[in-house]
Design a protein around this motif. Structure first.
Motif, mmCIF file in Angstrom:
data_model
loop_
_atom_site.group_PDB
_atom_site.id
_atom_site.type_symbol
_atom_site.label_atom_id
_atom_site.label_comp_id
_atom_site.label_asym_id
_atom_site.label_seq_id
_atom_site.Cartn_x
_atom_site.Cartn_y
_atom_site.Cartn_z
ATOM 1 N N PHE A 47 0.720 -1.217 -0.032
ATOM 2 C CA PHE A 47 -0.148 -0.015 0.005
ATOM 3 C C PHE A 47 0.889 1.212 0.142
ATOM 4 C CE2 PHE A 47 -2.438 -3.208 2.452
ATOM 5 C CZ PHE A 47 -3.627 -3.257 1.549
ATOM 6 N N GLU A 48 0.472 2.131 -0.898
ATOM 7 C CA GLU A 48 1.448 3.407 -1.028
ATOM 8 C C GLU A 48 1.450 4.218 0.344
ATOM 9 O OE1 GLU A 48 0.436 5.340 -4.444
ATOM 10 O OE2 GLU A 48 0.943 3.890 -5.814
ATOM 11 N N ARG A 49 2.558 4.972 0.556
ATOM 12 C CA ARG A 49 2.779 6.003 1.695
ATOM 13 C C ARG A 49 2.568 5.341 3.045
ATOM 14 N NH1 ARG A 49 3.355 10.577 -0.833
ATOM 15 N NH2 ARG A 49 3.178 11.851 1.220
ATOM 16 N N LEU A 50 2.364 4.061 3.045
ATOM 17 C CA LEU A 50 2.434 3.684 4.423
ATOM 18 C C LEU A 50 3.890 3.227 5.014
ATOM 19 C CD1 LEU A 50 -0.456 1.131 4.577
ATOM 20 C CD2 LEU A 50 -0.624 3.500 5.159
ATOM 21 N N THR A 51 4.044 3.251 6.267
ATOM 22 C CA THR A 51 5.412 3.014 6.993
ATOM 23 C C THR A 51 5.300 1.415 6.981
ATOM 24 O OG1 THR A 51 4.542 3.068 9.189
ATOM 25 C CG2 THR A 51 5.339 5.083 8.273
ATOM 26 N N ALA A 52 6.513 0.867 7.270
ATOM 27 C CA ALA A 52 6.575 -0.421 7.464
ATOM 28 C C ALA A 52 5.672 -0.993 8.468
ATOM 29 C CB ALA A 52 8.057 -0.857 7.812
ATOM 30 N N ARG A 53 5.640 -0.425 9.704
ATOM 31 C CA ARG A 53 4.724 -0.934 10.649
ATOM 32 C C ARG A 53 3.317 -0.794 10.333
ATOM 33 N NH1 ARG A 53 6.452 2.463 14.303
ATOM 34 N NH2 ARG A 53 7.458 1.016 15.756
ATOM 35 N N GLU A 54 2.907 0.267 9.692
ATOM 36 C CA GLU A 54 1.511 0.459 9.070
ATOM 37 C C GLU A 54 1.249 -0.597 8.223
ATOM 38 O OE1 GLU A 54 0.829 5.358 9.723
ATOM 39 O OE2 GLU A 54 1.725 4.467 7.932
ATOM 40 N N GLN A 55 2.224 -0.961 7.378
ATOM 41 C CA GLN A 55 2.026 -2.057 6.250
ATOM 42 C C GLN A 55 1.674 -3.334 6.912
ATOM 43 O OE1 GLN A 55 2.393 -1.067 2.755
ATOM 44 N NE2 GLN A 55 1.581 -3.342 2.453
ATOM 45 N N GLY A 73 16.199 -5.305 -0.525
ATOM 46 C CA GLY A 73 16.368 -6.217 0.409
ATOM 47 C C GLY A 73 15.392 -5.951 1.777
ATOM 48 N N GLN A 74 15.394 -4.872 2.270
ATOM 49 C CA GLN A 74 14.381 -4.574 3.363
ATOM 50 C C GLN A 74 12.884 -4.673 2.786
ATOM 51 O OE1 GLN A 74 15.794 -0.482 4.003
ATOM 52 N NE2 GLN A 74 17.285 -1.053 5.284
ATOM 53 N N ALA A 75 12.525 -4.192 1.597
ATOM 54 C CA ALA A 75 11.280 -4.531 1.075
ATOM 55 C C ALA A 75 11.021 -6.036 1.157
ATOM 56 C CB ALA A 75 11.099 -3.897 -0.241
ATOM 57 N N LEU A 116 13.552 -5.452 10.889
ATOM 58 C CA LEU A 116 13.442 -4.189 10.519
ATOM 59 C C LEU A 116 12.683 -3.328 11.652
ATOM 60 C CD1 LEU A 116 11.334 -5.170 7.183
ATOM 61 C CD2 LEU A 116 13.477 -3.984 7.369
ATOM 62 N N THR A 117 13.199 -3.666 12.895
ATOM 63 C CA THR A 117 12.388 -2.865 14.005
ATOM 64 C C THR A 117 12.756 -1.207 13.749
ATOM 65 O OG1 THR A 117 12.406 -4.522 15.258
ATOM 66 C CG2 THR A 117 12.352 -2.540 16.297
ATOM 67 N N ASP A 118 14.131 -1.200 13.167
ATOM 68 C CA ASP A 118 14.759 0.328 12.965
ATOM 69 C C ASP A 118 14.234 1.178 11.885
ATOM 70 O OD1 ASP A 118 16.008 -1.406 11.300
ATOM 71 O OD2 ASP A 118 17.934 -0.481 11.436
ATOM 72 N N LYS A 119 13.367 0.294 11.179
ATOM 73 C CA LYS A 119 12.759 1.027 9.813
ATOM 74 C C LYS A 119 11.329 0.990 9.898
ATOM 75 C CE LYS A 119 16.547 1.628 7.406
ATOM 76 N NZ LYS A 119 16.957 3.051 7.109
ATOM 77 N N ALA A 120 10.681 0.847 11.204
ATOM 78 C CA ALA A 120 9.430 0.713 11.481
ATOM 79 C C ALA A 120 8.605 2.007 10.876
ATOM 80 C CB ALA A 120 9.085 0.220 12.868
ATOM 81 N N ALA A 158 2.013 -8.135 14.850
ATOM 82 C CA ALA A 158 2.825 -7.541 13.580
ATOM 83 C C ALA A 158 4.321 -7.072 14.062
ATOM 84 C CB ALA A 158 1.801 -6.642 13.221
ATOM 85 N N ASP A 159 4.256 -6.280 15.072
ATOM 86 C CA ASP A 159 5.558 -5.657 15.593
ATOM 87 C C ASP A 159 6.593 -6.836 15.860
ATOM 88 O OD1 ASP A 159 4.186 -3.361 15.319
ATOM 89 O OD2 ASP A 159 4.072 -3.107 17.353
ATOM 90 N N GLU A 160 6.041 -7.903 16.406
ATOM 91 C CA GLU A 160 7.010 -9.109 16.609
ATOM 92 C C GLU A 160 7.599 -9.459 15.229
ATOM 93 O OE1 GLU A 160 5.057 -12.109 18.776
ATOM 94 O OE2 GLU A 160 4.766 -10.892 20.679
ATOM 95 N N TRP A 161 6.911 -9.499 14.381
ATOM 96 C CA TRP A 161 7.440 -9.971 13.072
ATOM 97 C C TRP A 161 8.427 -9.034 12.172
ATOM 98 C CZ3 TRP A 161 7.834 -14.247 10.668
ATOM 99 C CH2 TRP A 161 7.255 -15.598 11.234
ATOM 100 N N LEU A 162 7.970 -7.742 12.461
ATOM 101 C CA LEU A 162 9.006 -6.676 12.062
ATOM 102 C C LEU A 162 10.590 -6.854 12.652
ATOM 103 C CD1 LEU A 162 7.458 -3.253 12.023
ATOM 104 C CD2 LEU A 162 8.171 -4.755 10.259
ATOM 105 N N GLU A 163 10.337 -7.350 14.037
ATOM 106 C CA GLU A 163 11.536 -7.488 14.761
ATOM 107 C C GLU A 163 12.302 -9.059 14.212
ATOM 108 O OE1 GLU A 163 13.409 -8.235 19.495
ATOM 109 O OE2 GLU A 163 11.010 -7.837 18.768
#
Length: 299
Positions: free
Chosen positions: A88-96, A134-136, A120-124, A111-116
């Motif tokens: 989804f456009e213009r959402l942050t990684a956490r919002e995504q 690579g991050q995407a 990608l926690t520092d890119k949330a 969802a936040d646990e999966w970012l970790e």
């Protein structure tokens, strides 16, 4: 019980047969890789198994259910990471990832646990369009797994990752499989398939050529071993005279002995005190892949 049962699956685009009468079974809790050169039909095969593309012939059952017409009962039970990520456009990684999680009734904390878990926690708080490739890719994988699916499809999941991220993802995928989930992936990395997969299916021109464990495929190739001896340790003529040595030639790292009797040759080298710095390379899954699909360039 089979998690996936594919029988006579076929897909055509005009005169091109992308998938040609493929039959494949994947057991529950199995980790299976689909390997093949570009254009082999891997992605088309997975998209039909996932219910994203309508087959022209054959049948597919996933977790005991027919996948086509689109089966809404299967959607919460499978996770899909596509070759091309769409967010989804213009959402942050956490919002995504929280948006993906909400579609399955999963809370924001998970969802936040999966970012970790995908680092990608520092890119949330970064927008998805500002993430590196690579991050995407890691975010796409987390979105595919956030609802804890029974069956996971991954299409070249590590193609944009650096070596460290690739190894970390291998650990994650292994841990998922260890908890009983079924995983199917396509990959161009032979070492990845050897490390992760219980079985691999080698595919080309829309057909599956062989299916077996990586070790069994390598054994079936009957490739010679290459023993490299440290420079100056042994002369080429002396090496060529060792029983079982088919060829001896100078290589970049020393003298290379080609043999189908590595045990006997190593015994002779040990008796002559020539083992210091010796390395042994046997057949690999890459050798199997090239033997089955050829070496010509593919588009």
């Amino acid at each position: 019980m089979s998690a996936i049962q594919v029988t006579g699956l076929t897909k055509r685009y005009g005169e091109l047969t992308a998938v040609d009468d493929v039959t494949l079974s994947v057991g529950e809790g199995e980790f299976v890789g689909v390997l093949g050169p570009n254009g082999a039909g891997k992605t088309t095969l997975l998209e039909m198994v996932e219910g994203l593309r309508r087959p022209d012939g054959g049948q597919v059952e996933v977790l005991g259910e027919a996948v086509w017409p689109r089966n809404p009962r299967l959607q919460p039970r499978i996770g899909v990471q596509l070759q091309a990520s769409s967010f989804f456009e213009r959402l942050t990684a956490r919002e995504q990832i929280r948006t993906f999680a909400s579609l399955y009734g999963v809370g924001g904390a998970i969802a936040d646990e999966w970012l970790e878990r995908v680092g990608l926690t520092d890119k949330a708080d970064a927008r998805v369009e500002d993430l590196s490739g690579g991050q995407a890719q890691r975010l796409s994988i987390a979105c595919a797994l956030v609802h804890d699916p029974e069956l996971v499809f991954l299409d070249e999941p590590t193609s944009a990752l650096d070596p460290q991220a690739r190894r970390n993802l291998w650990d994650l995928l292994s841990s998922l499989n260890d908890t009983g989930r079924t995983v199917v992936l396509t990959t161009h990395y032979m070492d990845e398939a050897e490390v992760l997969c219980d079985r691999v299916a080698v595919m080309d021109h829309g057909r599956i050529l062989q299916v077996d464990s990586p070790a069994a495929l390598v054994r079936g190739l009957d490739a010679p071993a290459r023993i490299t001896v440290a420079p100056g340790s042994l002369g080429a003529e002396e090496a060529a005279a060792i029983p079982g040595v088919a060829e001896a030639s100078e290589g970049v790292d020393g003298l290379v002995l080609v043999t189908r009797e590595p045990g006997a040759v190593l015994g002779v080298l040990a008796a002559g005190d020539h083992l210091a710095g010796v390395s042994v390379q046997t057949g690999t899954l890459e050798d199997v892949f090239l033997a089955l699909t050829g070496r010509e360039y593919r588009a």
